[in-house]
Each structure stands twice: as C-alpha cells, then as structure tokens.
Design a protein around this motif. Structure first.
Motif, PDB file in Angstrom:
ATOM      1  N   GLY A   1       1.402   7.381  -8.897  1.00 59.27           N
ATOM      2  CA  GLY A   1       2.824   7.422  -8.614  1.00 59.27           C
ATOM      3  C   GLY A   1       3.236   6.872  -7.261  1.00 59.27           C
ATOM      4  N   ASN A   2       2.378   6.096  -6.603  1.00 59.56           N
ATOM      5  CA  ASN A   2       2.702   5.521  -5.306  1.00 59.56           C
ATOM      6  C   ASN A   2       3.451   4.216  -5.531  1.00 59.56           C
ATOM      7  OD1 ASN A   2       1.104   7.411  -3.503  1.00 59.56           O
ATOM      8  ND2 ASN A   2      -0.443   6.754  -4.971  1.00 59.56           N
ATOM      9  N   THR A   3       4.377   3.875  -4.620  1.00 59.18           N
ATOM     10  CA  THR A   3       5.194   2.681  -4.810  1.00 59.18           C
ATOM     11  C   THR A   3       5.307   1.870  -3.528  1.00 59.18           C
ATOM     12  OG1 THR A   3       7.236   3.873  -4.281  1.00 59.18           O
ATOM     13  CG2 THR A   3       6.610   3.781  -6.607  1.00 59.18           C
ATOM     14  N   THR A   4       5.679   0.618  -3.702  1.00 64.09           N
ATOM     15  CA  THR A   4       5.996  -0.258  -2.584  1.00 64.09           C
ATOM     16  C   THR A   4       7.173  -1.128  -3.002  1.00 64.09           C
ATOM     17  OG1 THR A   4       5.142  -1.865  -1.011  1.00 64.09           O
ATOM     18  CG2 THR A   4       4.293  -2.001  -3.248  1.00 64.09           C
ATOM     19  N   SER A   5       7.992  -1.500  -2.042  1.00 66.20           N
ATOM     20  CA  SER A   5       9.166  -2.295  -2.377  1.00 66.20           C
ATOM     21  C   SER A   5       8.857  -3.789  -2.415  1.00 66.20           C
ATOM     22  CB  SER A   5      10.297  -2.015  -1.395  1.00 66.20           C
ATOM     23  OG  SER A   5       9.890  -2.334  -0.086  1.00 66.20           O
TER      24      SER A   5
ATOM     25  N   GLY B   1       0.791  -1.221   0.000  1.00 66.91           N
ATOM     26  CA  GLY B   1       0.000   0.000   0.000  1.00 66.91           C
ATOM     27  C   GLY B   1       0.819   1.263   0.000  1.00 66.91           C
ATOM     28  N   GLY B   2       1.526   1.498  -1.086  1.00 65.84           N
ATOM     29  CA  GLY B   2       2.275   2.746  -1.197  1.00 65.84           C
ATOM     30  C   GLY B   2       1.372   3.958  -1.033  1.00 65.84           C
ATOM     31  N   GLY B   3       0.206   3.923  -1.682  1.00 68.12           N
ATOM     32  CA  GLY B   3      -0.749   5.027  -1.577  1.00 68.12           C
ATOM     33  C   GLY B   3      -1.740   4.820  -0.454  1.00 68.12           C
ATOM     34  N   ILE B   4      -2.467   3.673  -0.509  1.00 65.66           N
ATOM     35  CA  ILE B   4      -3.501   3.366   0.480  1.00 65.66           C
ATOM     36  C   ILE B   4      -3.363   1.909   0.895  1.00 65.66           C
ATOM     37  CG2 ILE B   4      -5.980   3.211   0.948  1.00 65.66           C
ATOM     38  CD1 ILE B   4      -6.425   5.198  -1.367  1.00 65.66           C
TER      39      ILE B   4
END
Length: 168
Positions: A163-167, A144-147
């Motif tokens: 443009g939200n990210t997660t590793s 949940g980079g954004g939400i």
C-alpha cells in the motif's frame, strides 16, 4: 522521552520502552550497539506528529552504527520528512551510512517530500529488517513510497510491504 533514554545510553546498553504513544522525532546518538526495545508494535508507538523523520541515523555518525544497534517492538508512524536537504528524505526512518537492525516494527503512514516515505537508505548503509511491515507510506515528489535505496543495500527477512505510493 525515548530520545533522552538513548542519549544517556552507552555502547551495548538496552533501553526498554513501556506501552504508550511517544510523540517524538529521534536523532540517533553516536553510540553503537544500543538496543531500543518497545513493548510491542500494537501498543508502543513512536509518532512523528508530521513534523520530521521519526528516526534519523544521520551522516555525522560516520558509519559507527552496525547491526548490534537494534530497534524492536514499535510502530513508527506519522513522520513527514520535509525542509532542506537531507531532511526531505525518509519519513519513517532515515538511514545514512548506518547498519542498524530493525525487527518486529511496523513502519506506517509516513511521508517524505522527496524519497523514501517509509524508509530511506543511503551512503553505504545496510540495515537488517526482519519480521516487520512497511505499509501505507508515501513519497510526495520522488521515488520509494515504502523503501528508497541509493548507493547502499538492505537485507529483508519475513517482511510485508504493502500500500505504499509515490506521485512520480
């Protein structure tokens, strides 16, 4: 500070915030119905200074926060949720057993060492989010980079998530 303003507020009070850059990490008080109104997303910024979540509705509120609680007219940026549980969730906004309304907000450039870089929603929460954007947030070692939403729900209306990210 914004924190002092909402701490002094009673049920259904309105706290108006002038244009400016406010470097704060806000913990919402056990008061329902506060309307926190900024001058606008372009000129009223709450900056977490990469120290903690920018705004936290914590589990100790015991579900008293409902949709009459409003945050409007802000950019929420540079939060970094880190440390021990539950502090490593929700870089921009951490929402536990709360149902606030967020409108005309930009949640951007926040990160969490676990889940919910922009927004973390858990434990029976149901925030109403409208006319807002959740952009360029990051979850460093979770989802949940954004939400991120767990055992909860949320309502979105006229939202941009980009443009939200997660590793992971």
């Amino acid at each position: 500070t914004i924190q002092a303003g909402i701490d002094a507020a009673s049920d259904s009070d309105t706290v108006l915030v002038s244009a400016g850059n406010y470097v704060e990490n806000i913990t919402w008080p056990a008061t329902n119905g506060i309307k926190l109104i900024g001058s606008g997303e372009n000129d009223c910024i709450i900056d977490g200074n990469d120290q903690a979540s920018v705004i936290r509705f914590e589990e100790g509120l015991l579900g008293i926060i409902d949709s009459t609680t409003l945050i409007s007219g802000f950019t929420i940026q540079n939060g970094f949720a880190q440390g021990d549980w539950p502090n490593y969730h929700g870089g921009g906004v951490y929402c536990n057993d709360a149902k606030p309304s967020l409108e005309n907000v930009t949640i951007t450039n926040n990160s969490a060492s676990q889940h919910g870089g922009g927004l973390y929603i858990t434990n029976n929460s149901n925030p109403l989010i409208s006319n807002s954007s959740i952009n360029d947030n990051e979850s460093q070692s979770g989802s949940g980079g954004g939400i991120y939403c767990h055992t909860s729900s949320f309502t979105l209306s006229n939202i941009t998530v980009n443009g939200n990210t997660t590793s992971d």
